[in-house]
Design an enzyme around this catalytic site. Sequence first.
Site, PDB file in Angstrom:
ATOM      1  N   GLU A  50       9.100  98.450  21.068  1.00 51.91           N
ATOM      2  CA  GLU A  50      10.049  98.515  19.932  1.00 51.91           C
ATOM      3  C   GLU A  50       9.642  97.521  18.837  1.00 51.91           C
ATOM      4  O   GLU A  50       9.744  97.826  17.638  1.00 51.91           O
ATOM      5  CB  GLU A  50      11.477  98.221  20.409  1.00 51.91           C
ATOM      6  N   HIS A  75      11.681 103.264  29.710  1.00 52.71           N
ATOM      7  CA  HIS A  75      11.034 102.443  30.737  1.00 52.71           C
ATOM      8  C   HIS A  75      11.725 102.597  32.087  1.00 52.71           C
ATOM      9  O   HIS A  75      12.530 101.770  32.497  1.00 52.71           O
ATOM     10  CB  HIS A  75      11.039 100.968  30.299  1.00 52.71           C
ATOM     11  N   SER A 125      11.163  96.715  31.120  1.00 52.71           N
ATOM     12  CA  SER A 125      12.331  97.104  30.326  1.00 52.71           C
ATOM     13  C   SER A 125      13.075  95.860  29.871  1.00 52.71           C
ATOM     14  O   SER A 125      13.596  95.102  30.696  1.00 52.71           O
ATOM     15  CB  SER A 125      13.234  98.011  31.176  1.00 52.71           C
ATOM     16  N   SER A 162      18.138 102.327  30.824  1.00 52.29           N
ATOM     17  CA  SER A 162      17.136 103.365  31.075  1.00 52.29           C
ATOM     18  C   SER A 162      17.098 103.795  32.544  1.00 52.29           C
ATOM     19  O   SER A 162      16.158 104.461  32.974  1.00 52.29           O
ATOM     20  CB  SER A 162      15.757 102.890  30.605  1.00 52.29           C
ATOM     21  N   CYS A 217      22.165  96.788  20.098  1.00 50.66           N
ATOM     22  CA  CYS A 217      22.935  98.031  20.120  1.00 50.66           C
ATOM     23  C   CYS A 217      24.168  97.930  21.023  1.00 50.66           C
ATOM     24  O   CYS A 217      24.284  97.018  21.842  1.00 50.66           O
ATOM     25  CB  CYS A 217      22.029  99.183  20.540  1.00 50.66           C
ATOM     26  N   CYS A 271      22.030 105.106  28.305  1.00 49.78           N
ATOM     27  CA  CYS A 271      22.701 105.026  27.001  1.00 49.78           C
ATOM     28  C   CYS A 271      22.425 106.338  26.256  1.00 49.78           C
ATOM     29  O   CYS A 271      21.637 107.176  26.712  1.00 49.78           O
ATOM     30  CB  CYS A 271      22.115 103.859  26.214  1.00 49.78           C
ATOM     31  N   HIS A 324      11.477 104.121  21.998  1.00 50.84           N
ATOM     32  CA  HIS A 324      11.361 102.751  21.467  1.00 50.84           C
ATOM     33  C   HIS A 324      10.965 102.695  20.002  1.00 50.84           C
ATOM     34  O   HIS A 324      11.079 101.649  19.375  1.00 50.84           O
ATOM     35  CB  HIS A 324      10.306 101.977  22.282  1.00 50.84           C
TER      36      HIS A 324
HETATM   37  S1  SF4 Z   1      18.702 101.148  21.019  1.00 46.26           S
HETATM   38 FE1  SF4 Z   1      17.755 101.431  23.038  1.00 46.26          FE
HETATM   39  S2  SF4 Z   1      19.273 100.694  24.515  1.00 46.26           S
HETATM   40 FE2  SF4 Z   1      20.338 100.976  22.543  1.00 46.26          FE
HETATM   41  S3  SF4 Z   1      21.210 103.056  22.582  1.00 46.26           S
HETATM   42 FE3  SF4 Z   1      19.188 103.207  21.660  1.00 46.26          FE
HETATM   43  S4  SF4 Z   1      17.765 103.657  23.346  1.00 46.26           S
HETATM   44 FE4  SF4 Z   1      19.676 102.863  24.228  1.00 46.26          FE
END
Ligand code: SF4
Length: 313
Positions: A131, A45, A227, A272, A199, A16, A79
């Site tokens: 996170e 991760h 993850s 990831s 997200c 991402c 995170h």
């Molecule tokens: S919140 Fe996490 S999974 Fe979503 S775009 Fe950001 S890094 Fe990627």
Amino acid sequence: MNKKLNVYLAGPRGFCAGVDRAIEMVKSALKKYGKPVYVRHEIVHNKYVVDSLKSEGAIFVEDLNEIDDKSRPVIFSAHGVPKSVPEEASKLNLLFFDATCPLVSKIHKEVEQFDKKKLPVILIGHRNHPEVIGTMGQTNNEIYLVEKVSDVKKLPINKNDKISYVTQTTLSVDDTKDIVQEIKSHFKNVIEPKKNDICYATTNRQEAVKQIADQCDYFLVIGASNSSNSLRLVEVAKNYGAKKAILVEDVDSINLNIFDEIQNIGITASASSPEILVSKLLNNLKNSFDLKINEAHYQKEDTYFKVPQILKV
Ligand code: SF4
């Protein structure tokens, strides 16, 4: 002649925008400041990513006190971190850069805003995930973790109090809906986040799996066991009809004989996990099977987060 195997490739899959940016930040820091560059916690991760960055000169630590040479730069992982971490880094006079994904930072700001209004915050997430530790560490006031629907009624908050909630970015879209519903029916006065906190990348990867899961006898999710978004993809594949779904941490370790008796497999990669691991897995399969690859595209993605200017050479 090799046995035929239909492969359903989920799309979108893999990296991402937040993961891309975090990795680029470590690479840019190595280019600008030379080796070593310290990284607090796995930048994302994924073992393949962490090992590659180690080979380029990154040193991973869990705590700032583990940094031997305090003159070297340190980067905080995608995170996010509790407020206490940059505070400690400043006290130690470290040169630090924050690779927290902007979509996680957005949640940190929401918590700050709710905090200013003196609202208790409910955080929907998984205990001990970095996170969640980072988001809980944005306030010294009331913040409560909820992991499942049945936790909501047990919260030590009066039903009539005004409350707010935020979520971890990488949760199951379906499970979170149920928890939010429970919060809204239990509490009379709920202030919601402006936008869904799960997200775009988590949502799209789960939706892409939902579209193909029921056609698959076996679903392979390339990702890591620590993850959150990888584990959710395995659950989604199972919940949406895949006969079996497994997490693949090492694409070279799969016993390919398990596919001898089946016709259809699904493949995705977590946010990831790099695309090179999907290519490796497909190459391994090609050695034993005659593959018919069907690539699905649930949603085009063009989100991009810039590396901070300060890290540019
Ligand atoms: S919140 Fe996490 S999974 Fe979503 S775009 Fe950001 S890094 Fe990627």
